[in-house]
Design a protein around this motif. Structure first.
Motif, PDB file in Angstrom:
ATOM      1  N   LYS A  78      19.333 -14.100   2.587  1.00  0.00           N
ATOM      2  CA  LYS A  78      19.781 -15.439   2.941  1.00  0.00           C
ATOM      3  C   LYS A  78      19.967 -15.481   4.450  1.00  0.00           C
ATOM      4  O   LYS A  78      20.733 -14.698   5.009  1.00  0.00           O
ATOM      5  CB  LYS A  78      21.082 -15.783   2.234  1.00  0.00           C
ATOM      6  CG  LYS A  78      20.917 -15.864   0.736  1.00  0.00           C
ATOM      7  CD  LYS A  78      22.205 -16.150   0.042  1.00  0.00           C
ATOM      8  CE  LYS A  78      21.964 -16.126  -1.467  1.00  0.00           C
ATOM      9  NZ  LYS A  78      23.189 -16.183  -2.219  1.00  0.00           N
ATOM     10  N   ILE A  79      19.255 -16.405   5.102  1.00  0.00           N
ATOM     11  CA  ILE A  79      19.321 -16.530   6.554  1.00  0.00           C
ATOM     12  C   ILE A  79      20.069 -17.808   6.896  1.00  0.00           C
ATOM     13  O   ILE A  79      19.729 -18.894   6.424  1.00  0.00           O
ATOM     14  CB  ILE A  79      17.911 -16.550   7.168  1.00  0.00           C
ATOM     15  CG1 ILE A  79      17.199 -15.234   6.891  1.00  0.00           C
ATOM     16  CG2 ILE A  79      17.982 -16.816   8.659  1.00  0.00           C
ATOM     17  CD1 ILE A  79      15.787 -15.166   7.412  1.00  0.00           C
ATOM     18  N   ASP A  80      21.100 -17.661   7.742  1.00  0.00           N
ATOM     19  CA  ASP A  80      21.879 -18.794   8.226  1.00  0.00           C
ATOM     20  C   ASP A  80      21.492 -19.018   9.686  1.00  0.00           C
ATOM     21  O   ASP A  80      21.972 -18.328  10.579  1.00  0.00           O
ATOM     22  CB  ASP A  80      23.374 -18.510   8.083  1.00  0.00           C
ATOM     23  CG  ASP A  80      24.221 -19.696   8.460  1.00  0.00           C
ATOM     24  OD1 ASP A  80      23.665 -20.793   8.666  1.00  0.00           O
ATOM     25  OD2 ASP A  80      25.453 -19.534   8.557  1.00  0.00           O
ATOM     26  N   ARG A  81      20.602 -19.946   9.919  1.00  0.00           N
ATOM     27  CA  ARG A  81      20.072 -20.169  11.270  1.00  0.00           C
ATOM     28  C   ARG A  81      21.111 -20.793  12.200  1.00  0.00           C
ATOM     29  O   ARG A  81      21.045 -20.599  13.407  1.00  0.00           O
ATOM     30  CB  ARG A  81      18.839 -21.048  11.205  1.00  0.00           C
ATOM     31  CG  ARG A  81      17.747 -20.417  10.366  1.00  0.00           C
ATOM     32  CD  ARG A  81      16.428 -20.442  11.069  1.00  0.00           C
ATOM     33  NE  ARG A  81      15.392 -19.889  10.207  1.00  0.00           N
ATOM     34  CZ  ARG A  81      14.821 -18.716  10.415  1.00  0.00           C
ATOM     35  NH1 ARG A  81      15.187 -17.992  11.419  1.00  0.00           N
ATOM     36  NH2 ARG A  81      13.889 -18.276   9.599  1.00  0.00           N
ATOM     37  N   GLN A  82      22.070 -21.534  11.680  1.00  0.00           N
ATOM     38  CA  GLN A  82      23.085 -22.153  12.522  1.00  0.00           C
ATOM     39  C   GLN A  82      24.006 -21.106  13.134  1.00  0.00           C
ATOM     40  O   GLN A  82      24.421 -21.233  14.282  1.00  0.00           O
ATOM     41  CB  GLN A  82      23.898 -23.160  11.727  1.00  0.00           C
ATOM     42  CG  GLN A  82      23.095 -24.391  11.355  1.00  0.00           C
ATOM     43  CD  GLN A  82      23.921 -25.388  10.569  1.00  0.00           C
ATOM     44  OE1 GLN A  82      24.988 -25.070  10.070  1.00  0.00           O
ATOM     45  NE2 GLN A  82      23.404 -26.601  10.450  1.00  0.00           N
ATOM     46  N   ASN A  83      24.334 -20.071  12.362  1.00  0.00           N
ATOM     47  CA  ASN A  83      25.214 -19.008  12.863  1.00  0.00           C
ATOM     48  C   ASN A  83      24.442 -17.797  13.372  1.00  0.00           C
ATOM     49  O   ASN A  83      25.052 -16.799  13.751  1.00  0.00           O
ATOM     50  CB  ASN A  83      26.178 -18.563  11.762  1.00  0.00           C
ATOM     51  CG  ASN A  83      27.128 -19.672  11.368  1.00  0.00           C
ATOM     52  OD1 ASN A  83      27.484 -20.514  12.181  1.00  0.00           O
ATOM     53  ND2 ASN A  83      27.538 -19.676  10.120  1.00  0.00           N
ATOM     54  N   ASN A  84      23.117 -17.867  13.350  1.00  0.00           N
ATOM     55  CA  ASN A  84      22.251 -16.764  13.787  1.00  0.00           C
ATOM     56  C   ASN A  84      22.599 -15.456  13.085  1.00  0.00           C
ATOM     57  O   ASN A  84      22.730 -14.407  13.709  1.00  0.00           O
ATOM     58  CB  ASN A  84      22.314 -16.578  15.307  1.00  0.00           C
ATOM     59  CG  ASN A  84      21.709 -17.740  16.042  1.00  0.00           C
ATOM     60  OD1 ASN A  84      20.837 -18.422  15.516  1.00  0.00           O
ATOM     61  ND2 ASN A  84      22.166 -17.981  17.248  1.00  0.00           N
ATOM     62  N   SER A  85      22.761 -15.531  11.772  1.00  0.00           N
ATOM     63  CA  SER A  85      23.068 -14.333  11.004  1.00  0.00           C
ATOM     64  C   SER A  85      22.260 -14.349   9.706  1.00  0.00           C
ATOM     65  O   SER A  85      21.794 -15.385   9.258  1.00  0.00           O
ATOM     66  CB  SER A  85      24.561 -14.260  10.685  1.00  0.00           C
ATOM     67  OG  SER A  85      24.926 -15.326   9.839  1.00  0.00           O
ATOM     68  N   ALA A  86      22.110 -13.152   9.139  1.00  0.00           N
ATOM     69  CA  ALA A  86      21.394 -13.019   7.867  1.00  0.00           C
ATOM     70  C   ALA A  86      22.118 -12.004   7.003  1.00  0.00           C
ATOM     71  O   ALA A  86      22.780 -11.093   7.510  1.00  0.00           O
ATOM     72  CB  ALA A  86      19.963 -12.579   8.106  1.00  0.00           C
ATOM     73  N   LYS A 141      24.392  -7.073   6.710  1.00  0.00           N
ATOM     74  CA  LYS A 141      24.420  -8.273   7.543  1.00  0.00           C
ATOM     75  C   LYS A 141      23.898  -7.911   8.921  1.00  0.00           C
ATOM     76  O   LYS A 141      24.161  -6.826   9.434  1.00  0.00           O
ATOM     77  CB  LYS A 141      25.845  -8.814   7.665  1.00  0.00           C
ATOM     78  CG  LYS A 141      26.414  -9.280   6.352  1.00  0.00           C
ATOM     79  CD  LYS A 141      27.836  -9.724   6.499  1.00  0.00           C
ATOM     80  CE  LYS A 141      28.389 -10.083   5.126  1.00  0.00           C
ATOM     81  NZ  LYS A 141      29.817 -10.363   5.160  1.00  0.00           N
TER      82      LYS A 141
END
Length: 86
Positions: free
Chosen positions: A38-46, A58
């Protein structure tokens, strides 16, 4: 006298490059297709997590990152941890 018709070729068709996987094999429990990325592009984390053994990893990502990049970074981190133990 008639005008000559142009012999223009149609534009070439786009080639399909294929779809990259988002489910991968777990390096800890060896189950196939059990790790979901799962990639969260808003927080720049995966985050990648195994649905069987609940192992997770993570990492930070950028706008070019894909799920396969997160998985390969996890595998590299596992190999580095195993080298430190030896």
């Amino acid at each position: 006298m008639g005008r000559r018709r142009s012999k223009r070729k149609p534009p070439p068709k786009k080639k399909l490059t294929g779809i990259l996987d988002t489910l991968f094999d777990c390096p800890f429990c060896n189950h196939e297709k059990s790790c979901d990325v799962k990639i969260d592009r808003q927080n720049n984390s995966a985050m990648i997590q195994c649905t069987v053994c609940m192992e997770d990893y993570k990492c930070a990502v950028n706008y070019l990152s894909e799920p396969v990049d997160v998985y390969s970074e996890w595998i590299d981190a596992c190999e580095d941890a195993n080298k430190e133990d030896d």
